[in-house]
Each structure stands twice: as structure tokens, then as C-alpha cells.
Design a protein around this motif. Sequence first.
Motif, PDB file in Angstrom:
ATOM      1  N   ALA A   1       0.833  -1.202   0.000  1.00  0.00           N
ATOM      2  CA  ALA A   1       0.000   0.000   0.000  1.00  0.00           C
ATOM      3  C   ALA A   1       0.868   1.253   0.000  1.00  0.00           C
ATOM      4  O   ALA A   1       0.584   2.220  -0.726  1.00  0.00           O
ATOM      5  CB  ALA A   1      -0.924  -0.012   1.217  1.00  0.00           C
ATOM      6  N   LEU A   2       1.934   1.261   0.801  1.00  0.00           N
ATOM      7  CA  LEU A   2       2.824   2.417   0.861  1.00  0.00           C
ATOM      8  C   LEU A   2       3.553   2.606  -0.462  1.00  0.00           C
ATOM      9  O   LEU A   2       3.726   3.741  -0.931  1.00  0.00           O
ATOM     10  CB  LEU A   2       3.829   2.253   2.001  1.00  0.00           C
ATOM     11  CG  LEU A   2       4.818   3.414   2.180  1.00  0.00           C
ATOM     12  CD1 LEU A   2       4.081   4.710   2.484  1.00  0.00           C
ATOM     13  CD2 LEU A   2       5.820   3.096   3.287  1.00  0.00           C
ATOM     14  N   LEU A   3       3.987   1.509  -1.068  1.00  0.00           N
ATOM     15  CA  LEU A   3       4.678   1.610  -2.357  1.00  0.00           C
ATOM     16  C   LEU A   3       3.759   2.214  -3.412  1.00  0.00           C
ATOM     17  O   LEU A   3       4.172   3.094  -4.176  1.00  0.00           O
ATOM     18  CB  LEU A   3       5.160   0.235  -2.804  1.00  0.00           C
ATOM     19  CG  LEU A   3       5.899   0.189  -4.147  1.00  0.00           C
ATOM     20  CD1 LEU A   3       7.154   1.046  -4.112  1.00  0.00           C
ATOM     21  CD2 LEU A   3       6.244  -1.259  -4.513  1.00  0.00           C
TER      22      LEU A   3
ATOM     23  N   ALA B   1      12.674  15.771   6.304  1.00  0.00           N
ATOM     24  CA  ALA B   1      11.973  15.731   5.022  1.00  0.00           C
ATOM     25  C   ALA B   1      11.824  17.116   4.419  1.00  0.00           C
ATOM     26  O   ALA B   1      12.060  17.319   3.218  1.00  0.00           O
ATOM     27  CB  ALA B   1      10.595  15.085   5.203  1.00  0.00           C
ATOM     28  N   THR B   2      11.460  18.086   5.241  1.00  0.00           N
ATOM     29  CA  THR B   2      11.253  19.444   4.731  1.00  0.00           C
ATOM     30  C   THR B   2      12.581  20.114   4.408  1.00  0.00           C
ATOM     31  O   THR B   2      12.702  20.835   3.408  1.00  0.00           O
ATOM     32  CB  THR B   2      10.465  20.284   5.740  1.00  0.00           C
ATOM     33  OG1 THR B   2       9.337  19.535   6.214  1.00  0.00           O
ATOM     34  CG2 THR B   2       9.963  21.561   5.108  1.00  0.00           C
TER      35      THR B   2
ATOM     36  N   TYR C   1       9.317   9.051   1.219  1.00  0.00           N
ATOM     37  CA  TYR C   1       8.239   8.178   1.675  1.00  0.00           C
ATOM     38  C   TYR C   1       8.812   6.975   2.423  1.00  0.00           C
ATOM     39  O   TYR C   1       8.182   6.454   3.351  1.00  0.00           O
ATOM     40  CB  TYR C   1       7.437   7.670   0.470  1.00  0.00           C
ATOM     41  CG  TYR C   1       6.086   8.318   0.285  1.00  0.00           C
ATOM     42  CD1 TYR C   1       4.935   7.725   0.760  1.00  0.00           C
ATOM     43  CD2 TYR C   1       5.960   9.519  -0.410  1.00  0.00           C
ATOM     44  CE1 TYR C   1       3.692   8.295   0.575  1.00  0.00           C
ATOM     45  CE2 TYR C   1       4.726  10.101  -0.608  1.00  0.00           C
ATOM     46  CZ  TYR C   1       3.590   9.492  -0.113  1.00  0.00           C
ATOM     47  OH  TYR C   1       2.355  10.068  -0.292  1.00  0.00           O
ATOM     48  N   TRP C   2      10.016   6.549   2.026  1.00  0.00           N
ATOM     49  CA  TRP C   2      10.587   5.327   2.574  1.00  0.00           C
ATOM     50  C   TRP C   2      11.675   5.555   3.612  1.00  0.00           C
ATOM     51  O   TRP C   2      11.880   4.710   4.477  1.00  0.00           O
ATOM     52  CB  TRP C   2      11.124   4.457   1.426  1.00  0.00           C
ATOM     53  CG  TRP C   2      10.005   3.856   0.646  1.00  0.00           C
ATOM     54  CD1 TRP C   2       9.384   4.385  -0.437  1.00  0.00           C
ATOM     55  CD2 TRP C   2       9.323   2.635   0.931  1.00  0.00           C
ATOM     56  NE1 TRP C   2       8.368   3.568  -0.855  1.00  0.00           N
ATOM     57  CE2 TRP C   2       8.302   2.481  -0.045  1.00  0.00           C
ATOM     58  CE3 TRP C   2       9.473   1.650   1.900  1.00  0.00           C
ATOM     59  CZ2 TRP C   2       7.438   1.399  -0.065  1.00  0.00           C
ATOM     60  CZ3 TRP C   2       8.628   0.551   1.885  1.00  0.00           C
ATOM     61  CH2 TRP C   2       7.624   0.439   0.914  1.00  0.00           C
TER      62      TRP C   2
ATOM     63  N   THR D   1       6.624   9.068   6.416  1.00  0.00           N
ATOM     64  CA  THR D   1       6.355   9.019   4.970  1.00  0.00           C
ATOM     65  C   THR D   1       6.341  10.408   4.361  1.00  0.00           C
ATOM     66  O   THR D   1       5.711  10.629   3.337  1.00  0.00           O
ATOM     67  CB  THR D   1       5.051   8.263   4.609  1.00  0.00           C
ATOM     68  OG1 THR D   1       3.906   9.010   5.065  1.00  0.00           O
ATOM     69  CG2 THR D   1       5.022   6.876   5.207  1.00  0.00           C
ATOM     70  N   SER D   2       7.028  11.348   4.983  1.00  0.00           N
ATOM     71  CA  SER D   2       7.321  12.663   4.411  1.00  0.00           C
ATOM     72  C   SER D   2       6.100  13.470   4.013  1.00  0.00           C
ATOM     73  O   SER D   2       5.759  13.574   2.842  1.00  0.00           O
ATOM     74  CB  SER D   2       8.238  12.508   3.183  1.00  0.00           C
ATOM     75  OG  SER D   2       8.558  13.768   2.650  1.00  0.00           O
ATOM     76  N   PHE D   3       5.477  14.100   5.012  1.00  0.00           N
ATOM     77  CA  PHE D   3       4.425  15.073   4.709  1.00  0.00           C
ATOM     78  C   PHE D   3       5.087  16.338   4.144  1.00  0.00           C
ATOM     79  O   PHE D   3       4.763  16.778   3.064  1.00  0.00           O
ATOM     80  CB  PHE D   3       3.641  15.420   5.973  1.00  0.00           C
ATOM     81  CG  PHE D   3       2.691  14.351   6.434  1.00  0.00           C
ATOM     82  CD1 PHE D   3       3.095  13.022   6.569  1.00  0.00           C
ATOM     83  CD2 PHE D   3       1.392  14.672   6.755  1.00  0.00           C
ATOM     84  CE1 PHE D   3       2.215  12.044   7.009  1.00  0.00           C
ATOM     85  CE2 PHE D   3       0.500  13.714   7.201  1.00  0.00           C
ATOM     86  CZ  PHE D   3       0.916  12.393   7.335  1.00  0.00           C
ATOM     87  N   ALA D   4       5.978  16.969   4.935  1.00  0.00           N
ATOM     88  CA  ALA D   4       6.819  18.097   4.498  1.00  0.00           C
ATOM     89  C   ALA D   4       6.031  19.265   3.926  1.00  0.00           C
ATOM     90  O   ALA D   4       6.543  20.011   3.089  1.00  0.00           O
ATOM     91  CB  ALA D   4       7.867  17.619   3.479  1.00  0.00           C
TER      92      ALA D   4
END
Length: 229
Positions: A40-42, A132-133, A163-164, A169-172
Motif C-alpha cells: 500500500a505504501l509503495l 523531510a522538509t 516516503y521510505w 512518509t514525508s508530509f513536508a
Amino acid sequence: MFPIARKLAAEGLGTAWLLAIVVGSGMMGETLSGGNTAIALLANALATAAGLIVLITLFGPVSGAHFNPLVTLAFAARREINLKLASGYVLVQLAGAIIGVFVAHAMFGESLLQFAARPREGAGLMLSEVVATFGLIGTLFGCLRFKPDFTPTAVGLYILSAYWFTATTSFANPAVTLARSLTDSFAGIAPASVPAFIVAQTTGAVAGFLIFNWLLKAPPAAPPARIEP
């Protein structure tokens, strides 16, 4: 040079489209993965990265394709966009993000208005949003300094990797974060977790702005050679 109305429309539409991709692909991935979170994440990551490449390519020439209040404020700090237009960008990004979530819900036959139940808390997750940001700002500044045409692809690839490699999972992106609190799906974040995420994202953006603005600054032009009489 596009008029302000078109710039605002591009930012709002692009952000709405992005959230429809993020939330919709998360719902599709969760439905088809048979309970396998990695699959699902992929699916979610690939769809988001591909969508970003297309959206930045499409809307970049019109508005810059920020789709992110912190990116807009970073460019305002560099005086590449004035504060009045930046304020308009932030408003349409927030509105567009929420509309995009509603569109995703409608496509999958879900209730339009929802509130996420999934908490995302802890020091590791906050550090993930800082990182991430920070990396997103660095990716943007670096591409614009050395290879502008590669920006859409670079941003898509960076978000795919983030994401990984991040625990969140990097909202940023504060607009994305707020909008994802309105979906009780794979992409959701509990409303109570939103303020800490936005603080972490802002910290990462400020650090990225300061470091990469210094690191990537163009060297001063060499003085003209002196010709002896």
C-alpha cells in the motif's frame, strides 16, 4: 508573465490535484494490497511521485508550482515572490488541499467530511518531518541553481525516497498535513498531531533556507582584468 488570477488558480488547482492523488492512491493501495502495508505504501509513494512530476511540469511555468506554504514563504524570503502574492498562494493552497481530499473521498464513494483517527506522535516522527522538509528545500534550491529543467523530476524522486526513509512518509507540507487530518484513510493524520508536524516542518524549512541559501550562493563575479598601458 501570467496574471495573478491565473497564478492563484494554478496553485489552488495543482494543490487540490496533488491531495486527490495522495489520498486517492492511499485508499486504492489499501484496498488492493490485501492488508500488506508495504505494498500500500509503495503504491501511494509511486503515485504521489509520478503525480508531482506531472503537476510541477504542468503548472510550474504558470505559478512556480509551489503547492506548499513553506516553499512559497521560502521564495518570498528570497524576494522571488512578493508578500501579497505569497499570502494569496498560501490561502489557495490550503483551500485546494482540502478540496482535493473531498474529491478523493467522492471518487471512492466515501463521506466527504471525515476526521482522521490515526495519531502520529513522537520525537522520531518530528525529526522525520524536519529532515523531510529540509531536504525538499535543498532539492528545490539546488535544482534552481544548477539544473532548473530537472526540478519536476528531482522533486518527485526526492518525495518518493522520503516516503521510505522517513518515519512519517514525508508530509513536508503544512497544507498537506492539515488536509490529511480530514481523511480517515491510509493517508490520514489525527488532528491533534497536526500542530507538532507543522512546527517540525517549519523548523526544517528555516534550516534548509539558511543552509542552502548560503551553500549554493553564486560566487562573486571576478573583477575585469586590468590592462596595463
